[in-house]
Design an enzyme around this catalytic site. Structure first.
Site, PDB file in Angstrom:
ATOM      1  CD  GLU A  98      -3.173   0.434   0.212  1.00  0.00           C
ATOM      2  OE1 GLU A  98      -2.654   1.201  -0.623  1.00  0.00           O
ATOM      3  OE2 GLU A  98      -4.392   0.398   0.419  1.00  0.00           O
ATOM      4  CG  ASP A  99      -0.885   4.702  -1.675  1.00  0.00           C
ATOM      5  OD1 ASP A  99      -1.594   3.800  -1.184  1.00  0.00           O
ATOM      6  OD2 ASP A  99      -1.353   5.719  -2.183  1.00  0.00           O
ATOM      7  CG  ASP A 102      -5.198   8.837   6.237  1.00  0.00           C
ATOM      8  OD1 ASP A 102      -5.141   9.291   7.363  1.00  0.00           O
ATOM      9  OD2 ASP A 102      -5.420   9.548   5.240  1.00  0.00           O
ATOM     10  CG  PHE A 151      -4.358  16.570   1.485  1.00  0.00           C
ATOM     11  CD1 PHE A 151      -3.882  16.187   0.229  1.00  0.00           C
ATOM     12  CD2 PHE A 151      -5.666  16.266   1.810  1.00  0.00           C
ATOM     13  CE1 PHE A 151      -4.697  15.525  -0.672  1.00  0.00           C
ATOM     14  CE2 PHE A 151      -6.495  15.607   0.914  1.00  0.00           C
ATOM     15  CZ  PHE A 151      -6.009  15.229  -0.333  1.00  0.00           C
ATOM     16  CB  VAL A 152       1.272  13.641   1.560  1.00  0.00           C
ATOM     17  CG1 VAL A 152       1.989  14.361   2.687  1.00  0.00           C
ATOM     18  CG2 VAL A 152       0.641  12.346   2.064  1.00  0.00           C
ATOM     19  CG  ASP A 158      -5.728  10.440  -6.038  1.00  0.00           C
ATOM     20  OD1 ASP A 158      -5.602   9.751  -5.014  1.00  0.00           O
ATOM     21  OD2 ASP A 158      -6.845  10.710  -6.535  1.00  0.00           O
ATOM     22  NE  ARG A 164      -4.106   8.128  -9.131  1.00  0.00           N
ATOM     23  CZ  ARG A 164      -4.688   7.703  -8.001  1.00  0.00           C
ATOM     24  NH1 ARG A 164      -3.943   7.325  -6.989  1.00  0.00           N
ATOM     25  NH2 ARG A 164      -5.992   7.646  -7.895  1.00  0.00           N
TER      26      ARG A 164
HETATM   27  C1  PRP Z   1      -5.788   5.477  -0.365  1.00  0.00           C
HETATM   28  C2  PRP Z   1      -4.603   4.528  -0.127  1.00  0.00           C
HETATM   29  C3  PRP Z   1      -5.194   3.472   0.746  1.00  0.00           C
HETATM   30  C4  PRP Z   1      -6.237   4.220   1.547  1.00  0.00           C
HETATM   31  C5  PRP Z   1      -5.700   4.517   2.906  1.00  0.00           C
HETATM   32  O1  PRP Z   1      -6.540   4.983  -1.427  1.00  0.00           O
HETATM   33  O2  PRP Z   1      -4.105   4.007  -1.335  1.00  0.00           O
HETATM   34  O3  PRP Z   1      -5.787   2.442  -0.007  1.00  0.00           O
HETATM   35  O4  PRP Z   1      -6.518   5.435   0.860  1.00  0.00           O
HETATM   36  O5  PRP Z   1      -6.633   5.192   3.685  1.00  0.00           O
HETATM   37  P1  PRP Z   1      -7.261   4.604   5.007  1.00  0.00           P
HETATM   38  O6  PRP Z   1      -6.150   4.049   5.853  1.00  0.00           O
HETATM   39  O7  PRP Z   1      -7.919   5.825   5.629  1.00  0.00           O
HETATM   40  O8  PRP Z   1      -8.276   3.549   4.654  1.00  0.00           O
HETATM   41  P2  PRP Z   1      -7.663   5.833  -2.183  1.00  0.00           P
HETATM   42  O9  PRP Z   1      -9.012   5.452  -1.640  1.00  0.00           O
HETATM   43  O10 PRP Z   1      -7.305   7.274  -2.145  1.00  0.00           O
HETATM   44  O11 PRP Z   1      -7.598   5.253  -3.672  1.00  0.00           O
HETATM   45  P3  PRP Z   1      -6.355   5.243  -4.713  1.00  0.00           P
HETATM   46  O12 PRP Z   1      -5.337   4.274  -4.155  1.00  0.00           O
HETATM   47  O13 PRP Z   1      -6.942   4.757  -5.985  1.00  0.00           O
HETATM   48  O14 PRP Z   1      -5.816   6.646  -4.804  1.00  0.00           O
END
Ligand code: PRP
Length: 182
Positions: A98-99, A102, A151-152, A158, A164
């Site tokens: 995962e990136d 949060d 907010f990164v 993104d 991205r």
């Molecule tokens: C982001 C990220 C995680 C999630 C983390 O995805 O890639 O999957 O949010 O947040 P959390 O810990 O509060 O659940 P996003 O929903 O933005 O979709 P993306 O990966 O397509 O940008």
């Protein structure tokens, strides 16, 4: 630097050094296990692409795309699978890539979902950890950087599908997302 970025939080070189280090750790810990790395689209795609190239062991790569219900910038915790894995992970050594973690809601959903498929082991590797926002107790197994509550964007992350492609992690200028409900 992009006009919408207030400051660079982690520069490209620092990210690459950390990804190399994570790749070395995974290569040691998973030697002989032929792990499956699961990249969670879309945010993790850049990180996963760099990470697999730092592995010195054989590994497989699969993808999942999920969408969380709810509007605005926050995850609701209710998750829908848009694209599932191509292969069964039963008996496999699985690493979720995962990136960012949060609130932790996405990753805890994924852990529960993938655990039910009976992998031999299941761990998590995240580039960024933002512990200040945690809503459920969750400690990723491999973490690149702990980051402050800002907010990164960039390096896969993104805002409204933009930024991205940036090679660094930057803090978005507030005026870009002002007025958006959280
Ligand atoms: C982001 C990220 C995680 C999630 C983390 O995805 O890639 O999957 O949010 O947040 P959390 O810990 O509060 O659940 P996003 O929903 O933005 O979709 P993306 O990966 O397509 O940008």
């Amino acid at each position: 630097m992009h006009d919408d970025i207030a400051k660079v939080l982690i520069d490209a070189e620092t990210i690459q050094a950390k990804v190399r280090e994570l790749g070395e750790r995974l290569s040691r810990d998973y030697a002989g296990l032929n792990p499956v790395l699961i990249c969670i689209l879309k945010g993790a795609v850049i990180f996963a692409a760099d990470l697999v190239r730092q592995l010195s062991i054989p590994a497989k790569l699969d993808f999942m795309a999920i969408s969380s219900y709810g509007s605005g910038m926050r995850t609701s915790g209710v998750v829908r699978i848009l694209k599932d894995l191509d292969r069964s992970i039963e008996g496999e050594h699985v690493i979720i890539v995962e990136d960012i973690v949060d609130s932790g809601l996405t990753l805890s959903y994924l852990l529960e979902n993938l655990k039910s498929r009976q992998p031999a082991s299941l761990k998590t590797c995240v580039l960024l950890d933002k512990p200040a926002q945690r809503q459920v107790p969750l400690e990723p197994d491999y973490v690149g950087f702990d980051i402050p509550d800002e907010f990164v964007v960039g390096y896969g992350l993104d805002y409204a599908e933009n930024y991205r492609h940036l090679p660094y992690i930057g803090v978005l200028k507030p005026h870009v997302y002002e007025g958006v409900s959280q």
